[in-house]
Design a protein around this motif. Structure first.
Motif, PDB file in Angstrom:
ATOM      1  N   MET A   1       0.930  -1.228   0.094  1.00 21.40           N
ATOM      2  CA  MET A   1      -0.026  -0.155  -0.069  1.00 21.40           C
ATOM      3  C   MET A   1       0.827   1.296   0.219  1.00 21.40           C
ATOM      4  O   MET A   1       1.969   1.235   0.777  1.00 21.40           O
ATOM      5  CB  MET A   1      -0.756   0.355   1.232  1.00 21.40           C
ATOM      6  N   ALA A   2       0.637   2.158  -0.711  1.00 26.45           N
ATOM      7  CA  ALA A   2       1.295   3.458  -0.921  1.00 26.45           C
ATOM      8  C   ALA A   2       0.884   4.343  -0.057  1.00 26.45           C
ATOM      9  O   ALA A   2       0.077   5.440  -0.161  1.00 26.45           O
ATOM     10  CB  ALA A   2       1.063   3.920  -2.286  1.00 26.45           C
ATOM     11  N   PHE A   3       1.388   4.363   1.306  1.00 22.69           N
ATOM     12  CA  PHE A   3       1.024   5.362   2.478  1.00 22.69           C
ATOM     13  C   PHE A   3       1.664   6.688   2.408  1.00 22.69           C
ATOM     14  O   PHE A   3       1.265   7.632   3.005  1.00 22.69           O
ATOM     15  CB  PHE A   3       1.074   4.697   3.801  1.00 22.69           C
ATOM     16  N   LEU A  28     -14.641   7.407 -13.237  1.00 23.89           N
ATOM     17  CA  LEU A  28     -14.255   7.472 -11.977  1.00 23.89           C
ATOM     18  C   LEU A  28     -13.515   8.679 -11.566  1.00 23.89           C
ATOM     19  O   LEU A  28     -12.485   9.033 -12.464  1.00 23.89           O
ATOM     20  CB  LEU A  28     -13.267   6.243 -11.751  1.00 23.89           C
ATOM     21  N   ASP A  29     -13.390   9.319 -10.708  1.00 25.98           N
ATOM     22  CA  ASP A  29     -12.770  10.631 -10.107  1.00 25.98           C
ATOM     23  C   ASP A  29     -12.458  10.277  -8.578  1.00 25.98           C
ATOM     24  O   ASP A  29     -13.543  10.276  -7.766  1.00 25.98           O
ATOM     25  CB  ASP A  29     -13.639  11.815 -10.434  1.00 25.98           C
ATOM     26  N   ALA A  30     -11.256  10.220  -8.184  1.00 18.42           N
ATOM     27  CA  ALA A  30     -11.033   9.791  -7.042  1.00 18.42           C
ATOM     28  C   ALA A  30      -9.751  10.636  -6.506  1.00 18.42           C
ATOM     29  O   ALA A  30      -8.767  11.073  -7.156  1.00 18.42           O
ATOM     30  CB  ALA A  30     -10.900   8.347  -6.434  1.00 18.42           C
ATOM     31  N   THR A  31      -9.896  10.810  -5.054  1.00 19.81           N
ATOM     32  CA  THR A  31      -8.670  11.618  -4.573  1.00 19.81           C
ATOM     33  C   THR A  31      -8.168  10.693  -3.368  1.00 19.81           C
ATOM     34  O   THR A  31      -8.819  10.206  -2.520  1.00 19.81           O
ATOM     35  CB  THR A  31      -9.124  12.976  -4.198  1.00 19.81           C
ATOM     36  N   TYR A  32      -6.910  10.421  -3.602  1.00 21.40           N
ATOM     37  CA  TYR A  32      -6.267   9.525  -2.542  1.00 21.40           C
ATOM     38  C   TYR A  32      -5.167  10.276  -1.761  1.00 21.40           C
ATOM     39  O   TYR A  32      -4.259  10.986  -2.365  1.00 21.40           O
ATOM     40  CB  TYR A  32      -5.538   8.342  -3.224  1.00 21.40           C
ATOM     41  N   ASP A  33      -5.208  10.351  -0.476  1.00 17.62           N
ATOM     42  CA  ASP A  33      -3.971  10.752   0.259  1.00 17.62           C
ATOM     43  C   ASP A  33      -3.539   9.957   1.300  1.00 17.62           C
ATOM     44  O   ASP A  33      -4.401   9.900   2.448  1.00 17.62           O
ATOM     45  CB  ASP A  33      -4.730  12.152   0.862  1.00 17.62           C
ATOM     46  N   ARG A  34      -2.381   9.271   1.327  1.00 16.78           N
ATOM     47  CA  ARG A  34      -1.772   8.671   2.044  1.00 16.78           C
ATOM     48  C   ARG A  34      -2.602   7.639   2.863  1.00 16.78           C
ATOM     49  O   ARG A  34      -2.763   7.447   4.134  1.00 16.78           O
ATOM     50  CB  ARG A  34      -1.154   9.582   3.240  1.00 16.78           C
ATOM     51  N   GLY A  35      -3.238   6.664   2.346  1.00 12.85           N
ATOM     52  CA  GLY A  35      -4.152   5.657   2.760  1.00 12.85           C
ATOM     53  C   GLY A  35      -5.550   5.974   2.953  1.00 12.85           C
ATOM     54  O   GLY A  35      -6.195   5.014   3.244  1.00 12.85           O
ATOM     55  N   VAL A  36      -5.756   7.305   2.524  1.00 17.41           N
ATOM     56  CA  VAL A  36      -7.224   7.596   2.527  1.00 17.41           C
ATOM     57  C   VAL A  36      -7.887   7.853   1.271  1.00 17.41           C
ATOM     58  O   VAL A  36      -7.158   8.961   0.442  1.00 17.41           O
ATOM     59  CB  VAL A  36      -7.421   8.836   3.854  1.00 17.41           C
ATOM     60  N   ILE A  37      -8.899   7.567   0.730  1.00 15.45           N
ATOM     61  CA  ILE A  37      -9.600   7.828  -0.367  1.00 15.45           C
ATOM     62  C   ILE A  37     -10.561   8.862   0.091  1.00 15.45           C
ATOM     63  O   ILE A  37     -11.683   8.684   0.800  1.00 15.45           O
ATOM     64  CB  ILE A  37     -10.340   6.804  -0.925  1.00 15.45           C
ATOM     65  N   LYS A  60      -5.964   2.403   5.202  1.00 13.93           N
ATOM     66  CA  LYS A  60      -4.599   2.228   5.981  1.00 13.93           C
ATOM     67  C   LYS A  60      -4.474   0.624   6.681  1.00 13.93           C
ATOM     68  O   LYS A  60      -3.508   0.293   6.621  1.00 13.93           O
ATOM     69  CB  LYS A  60      -4.133   3.307   6.806  1.00 13.93           C
ATOM     70  N   ASP A  61      -5.577   0.423   7.185  1.00 15.94           N
ATOM     71  CA  ASP A  61      -5.379  -0.922   7.886  1.00 15.94           C
ATOM     72  C   ASP A  61      -6.521  -1.667   7.120  1.00 15.94           C
ATOM     73  O   ASP A  61      -7.658  -1.634   7.690  1.00 15.94           O
ATOM     74  CB  ASP A  61      -5.846  -0.547   9.438  1.00 15.94           C
ATOM     75  N   PRO A  62      -5.888  -2.698   6.272  1.00 16.79           N
ATOM     76  CA  PRO A  62      -7.001  -3.599   5.668  1.00 16.79           C
ATOM     77  C   PRO A  62      -7.758  -4.199   6.523  1.00 16.79           C
ATOM     78  O   PRO A  62      -8.929  -4.864   6.342  1.00 16.79           O
ATOM     79  CB  PRO A  62      -6.178  -4.590   4.879  1.00 16.79           C
ATOM     80  N   GLU A  63      -7.380  -4.592   7.743  1.00 23.48           N
ATOM     81  CA  GLU A  63      -8.308  -5.383   8.679  1.00 23.48           C
ATOM     82  C   GLU A  63      -9.643  -4.558   9.382  1.00 23.48           C
ATOM     83  O   GLU A  63     -10.567  -5.019   9.945  1.00 23.48           O
ATOM     84  CB  GLU A  63      -7.589  -5.956   9.958  1.00 23.48           C
ATOM     85  N   HIS A  64      -9.383  -3.180   9.334  1.00 20.14           N
ATOM     86  CA  HIS A  64     -10.180  -2.282   9.791  1.00 20.14           C
ATOM     87  C   HIS A  64     -10.540  -1.112   8.903  1.00 20.14           C
ATOM     88  O   HIS A  64     -10.245   0.095   9.461  1.00 20.14           O
ATOM     89  CB  HIS A  64      -9.750  -1.652  11.308  1.00 20.14           C
ATOM     90  N   VAL A  65     -11.279  -1.472   7.909  1.00 24.08           N
ATOM     91  CA  VAL A  65     -11.321  -0.232   6.863  1.00 24.08           C
ATOM     92  C   VAL A  65     -12.618   0.338   7.091  1.00 24.08           C
ATOM     93  O   VAL A  65     -13.657  -0.260   7.636  1.00 24.08           O
ATOM     94  CB  VAL A  65     -11.678  -1.029   5.477  1.00 24.08           C
TER      95      VAL A  65
END
Length: 105
Positions: A1-3, A28-37, A60-65
């Motif tokens: 993941m690109a954090f 699709l139009d999305a803004t991604y910032d350090r693990g947060v869409i 950021k945490d795939p277990e707790h999205v």
């Protein structure tokens, strides 16, 4: 993941396929910032209906999205929606339209 990554993604596709789902007019139009869409806007046509959704999510945490989504589904067949959701056999037929707000952790 690109954090450590910050990105703005835009995608347009005339046609495509994801697993068994064939779609048209994908946007699709999305803004991604350090693990947060921070913001996402997705829309596409599918089998005579339309699917659109806006939302955000912390991945950021795939277990707790955590996520928030506002789906708007128009004139999609119940049978196709059930297949996409993993329900193999439904006793109703015809078009369905849904909208709402989904939020979760």
């Amino acid at each position: 993941m690109a954090f450590k990554t910050i990105a703005h993604l835009q995608v347009d596709a005339d046609t495509g396929r994801y697993k068994t789902i064939e779609f048209q007019k994908l946007k699709l139009d999305a803004t991604y910032d350090r693990g947060v869409i921070k913001w996402g806007d997705l829309s596409f046509d599918m089998e005579g209906g339309q699917v659109a959704m806006t939302g955000s999510g912390d991945i950021k945490d795939p277990e707790h999205v955590t996520f928030m989504a506002n789906p708007n589904i128009t004139s999609l067949t119940v049978e196709r929606l059930a297949t996409v959701l993993g329900v193999p056999d439904v006793s109703v037929r015809g078009p369905i339209s849904l909208n709402g707000r989904l939020q979760g952790k």
